[in-house]
Design a protein around this motif. Structure first.
Motif, mmCIF file in Angstrom:
data_model
loop_
_atom_site.group_PDB
_atom_site.id
_atom_site.type_symbol
_atom_site.label_atom_id
_atom_site.label_comp_id
_atom_site.label_asym_id
_atom_site.label_seq_id
_atom_site.Cartn_x
_atom_site.Cartn_y
_atom_site.Cartn_z
ATOM 1 N N GLN A 89 0.708 -1.305 -0.012
ATOM 2 C CA GLN A 89 -0.127 -0.008 -0.364
ATOM 3 C C GLN A 89 0.886 1.442 -0.036
ATOM 4 O O GLN A 89 0.647 2.253 -0.899
ATOM 5 C CB GLN A 89 -0.612 0.325 1.016
ATOM 6 N N ALA A 90 2.077 1.345 0.551
ATOM 7 C CA ALA A 90 2.962 2.720 0.541
ATOM 8 C C ALA A 90 3.614 2.598 -0.573
ATOM 9 O O ALA A 90 4.181 3.685 -1.229
ATOM 10 C CB ALA A 90 3.881 2.037 2.243
ATOM 11 N N LEU A 91 3.873 1.152 -1.342
ATOM 12 C CA LEU A 91 4.611 1.321 -2.682
ATOM 13 C C LEU A 91 4.370 2.573 -3.364
ATOM 14 O O LEU A 91 5.613 3.485 -3.975
ATOM 15 C CB LEU A 91 4.901 0.160 -2.946
ATOM 16 N N PRO A 92 3.562 3.267 -4.039
ATOM 17 C CA PRO A 92 3.147 3.636 -4.641
ATOM 18 C C PRO A 92 3.473 5.240 -4.306
ATOM 19 O O PRO A 92 4.422 6.155 -5.304
ATOM 20 C CB PRO A 92 1.869 4.124 -4.385
ATOM 21 N N GLY A 93 2.572 5.593 -2.899
ATOM 22 C CA GLY A 93 3.245 6.728 -2.641
ATOM 23 C C GLY A 93 4.771 6.923 -2.698
ATOM 24 O O GLY A 93 5.528 8.432 -3.060
ATOM 25 N N ASP A 94 5.660 6.282 -1.989
ATOM 26 C CA ASP A 94 6.948 5.926 -2.151
ATOM 27 C C ASP A 94 8.112 6.308 -2.819
ATOM 28 O O ASP A 94 8.753 6.766 -3.010
ATOM 29 C CB ASP A 94 7.775 4.450 -1.444
ATOM 30 N N CYS A 95 6.689 5.649 -3.811
ATOM 31 C CA CYS A 95 7.865 5.874 -5.327
ATOM 32 C C CYS A 95 7.360 7.331 -6.320
ATOM 33 O O CYS A 95 7.394 7.543 -7.671
ATOM 34 C CB CYS A 95 7.924 4.833 -6.620
ATOM 35 N N GLY A 96 6.369 7.935 -5.615
ATOM 36 C CA GLY A 96 5.839 9.209 -6.123
ATOM 37 C C GLY A 96 5.318 9.047 -7.272
ATOM 38 O O GLY A 96 4.756 9.772 -7.858
ATOM 39 N N VAL A 97 3.886 7.533 -7.310
ATOM 40 C CA VAL A 97 2.922 7.576 -8.407
ATOM 41 C C VAL A 97 1.787 7.406 -7.443
ATOM 42 O O VAL A 97 1.888 6.894 -6.337
ATOM 43 C CB VAL A 97 2.928 6.236 -8.829
ATOM 44 N N PRO A 98 1.353 8.344 -7.971
ATOM 45 C CA PRO A 98 -0.400 8.977 -7.051
ATOM 46 C C PRO A 98 -1.294 8.234 -7.785
ATOM 47 O O PRO A 98 -1.664 7.628 -8.740
ATOM 48 C CB PRO A 98 -0.470 10.190 -7.302
ATOM 49 N N ILE A 99 -1.948 7.206 -6.702
ATOM 50 C CA ILE A 99 -2.891 6.829 -7.171
ATOM 51 C C ILE A 99 -4.738 7.121 -6.169
ATOM 52 O O ILE A 99 -3.984 7.819 -4.652
ATOM 53 C CB ILE A 99 -3.326 4.916 -7.082
ATOM 54 N N SER A 100 -5.466 6.910 -6.970
ATOM 55 C CA SER A 100 -6.917 7.217 -5.932
ATOM 56 C C SER A 100 -7.338 5.852 -5.258
ATOM 57 O O SER A 100 -8.557 6.222 -5.053
ATOM 58 C CB SER A 100 -7.716 7.415 -7.309
ATOM 59 N N TYR A 101 -7.376 5.402 -5.833
ATOM 60 C CA TYR A 101 -7.868 4.035 -4.665
ATOM 61 C C TYR A 101 -6.492 3.080 -3.913
ATOM 62 O O TYR A 101 -5.415 3.391 -3.900
ATOM 63 C CB TYR A 101 -7.867 3.160 -6.174
ATOM 64 N N LYS A 102 -7.597 2.401 -3.056
ATOM 65 C CA LYS A 102 -6.492 1.242 -1.856
ATOM 66 C C LYS A 102 -6.024 0.307 -2.524
ATOM 67 O O LYS A 102 -7.202 -0.459 -2.988
ATOM 68 C CB LYS A 102 -7.803 1.236 -0.603
ATOM 69 N N ILE A 103 -5.250 -0.050 -2.413
ATOM 70 C CA ILE A 103 -4.545 -1.770 -2.717
ATOM 71 C C ILE A 103 -4.636 -2.078 -1.487
ATOM 72 O O ILE A 103 -4.414 -2.154 -0.674
ATOM 73 C CB ILE A 103 -2.682 -1.011 -2.743
ATOM 74 N N THR A 104 -5.652 -3.847 -1.943
ATOM 75 C CA THR A 104 -6.008 -4.613 -1.006
ATOM 76 C C THR A 104 -5.900 -6.087 -1.841
ATOM 77 O O THR A 104 -5.906 -5.703 -3.039
ATOM 78 C CB THR A 104 -7.368 -4.276 -0.666
ATOM 79 N N PRO A 105 -5.769 -6.930 -1.325
ATOM 80 C CA PRO A 105 -6.028 -8.114 -1.823
ATOM 81 C C PRO A 105 -6.668 -8.748 -2.852
ATOM 82 O O PRO A 105 -6.936 -9.271 -3.819
ATOM 83 C CB PRO A 105 -5.673 -9.179 -0.237
ATOM 84 N N ASP A 106 -8.119 -8.184 -2.312
ATOM 85 C CA ASP A 106 -9.599 -8.712 -2.893
ATOM 86 C C ASP A 106 -10.113 -6.948 -3.981
ATOM 87 O O ASP A 106 -11.087 -7.170 -4.902
ATOM 88 C CB ASP A 106 -10.565 -8.563 -2.447
ATOM 89 N N ILE A 107 -8.822 -6.423 -4.803
ATOM 90 C CA ILE A 107 -9.632 -5.045 -5.341
ATOM 91 C C ILE A 107 -9.596 -5.586 -6.274
ATOM 92 O O ILE A 107 -9.370 -7.035 -7.451
ATOM 93 C CB ILE A 107 -8.059 -4.774 -5.683
ATOM 94 N N ASP A 108 -11.196 -5.084 -6.899
ATOM 95 C CA ASP A 108 -11.842 -5.707 -8.261
ATOM 96 C C ASP A 108 -11.407 -4.876 -9.569
ATOM 97 O O ASP A 108 -10.989 -3.801 -10.103
ATOM 98 C CB ASP A 108 -13.412 -5.154 -8.423
ATOM 99 N N CYS A 109 -10.367 -5.864 -10.380
ATOM 100 C CA CYS A 109 -10.082 -5.070 -11.391
ATOM 101 C C CYS A 109 -10.401 -4.628 -12.272
ATOM 102 O O CYS A 109 -10.010 -4.444 -13.225
ATOM 103 C CB CYS A 109 -9.044 -5.792 -12.171
ATOM 104 N N ASP A 110 -11.804 -5.029 -12.402
ATOM 105 C CA ASP A 110 -12.779 -4.980 -13.782
ATOM 106 C C ASP A 110 -13.164 -3.159 -13.415
ATOM 107 O O ASP A 110 -13.813 -2.561 -14.148
ATOM 108 C CB ASP A 110 -13.952 -6.068 -13.389
ATOM 109 N N LYS A 111 -12.514 -2.510 -12.362
ATOM 110 C CA LYS A 111 -13.135 -0.934 -12.127
ATOM 111 C C LYS A 111 -12.188 -0.641 -13.134
ATOM 112 O O LYS A 111 -11.261 -0.402 -12.691
ATOM 113 C CB LYS A 111 -13.720 -0.983 -10.639
#
Length: 111
Positions: A89-111
């Motif tokens: 969950q920290a990796l995108p922010g640590d690398c300066g990549v902004p994402i608008s969703y929360k990383i979870t193991p059950d994320i819905d990839c179709d959205k």
């Protein structure tokens, strides 16, 4: 193996990007393989090489199908690599990549 899962979930959630035609799952995993030590809790911060891979993957996944494919790849890898969820969950922010969703193991990839 644990790093690929975390990377998959991380990249899936954070980037949620990959097109089957444009980006292959092996390419996704290759870009994120330098992140394994961080994702598995063996490094306090992601390496420059890791963040370079994260940013490259984020840039390459520039279409919805690409993001969905990347997400599916990362989700599958996360289950095999046993990455630590907080690190993923920290990796995108640590690398300066902004994402608008929360990383979870059950994320819905179709959205």
């Amino acid at each position: 193996m644990k790093t690929r899962s975390g990377i998959a979930v991380l990249v899936v959630a954070m980037l949620a990007v990959q097109a089957a035609a444009d980006i292959s799952c092996p390419d996704v995993l290759n870009d994120l393989s330098p992140c394994l030590p961080f994702l598995q809790g063996n490094a306090p911060l992601p390496s420059d090489q890791c963040c370079g891979g994260v940013r490259a993957l984020y840039a390459a996944a520039d279409t919805r199908p690409a993001r969905q494919g990347t997400c599916r790849c990362l989700k599958a890898a996360y289950l095999q690599v046993h990455a630590q969820l907080p690190a993923a969950q920290a990796l995108p922010g640590d690398c300066g990549v902004p994402i608008s969703y929360k990383i979870t193991p059950d994320i819905d990839c179709d959205k």
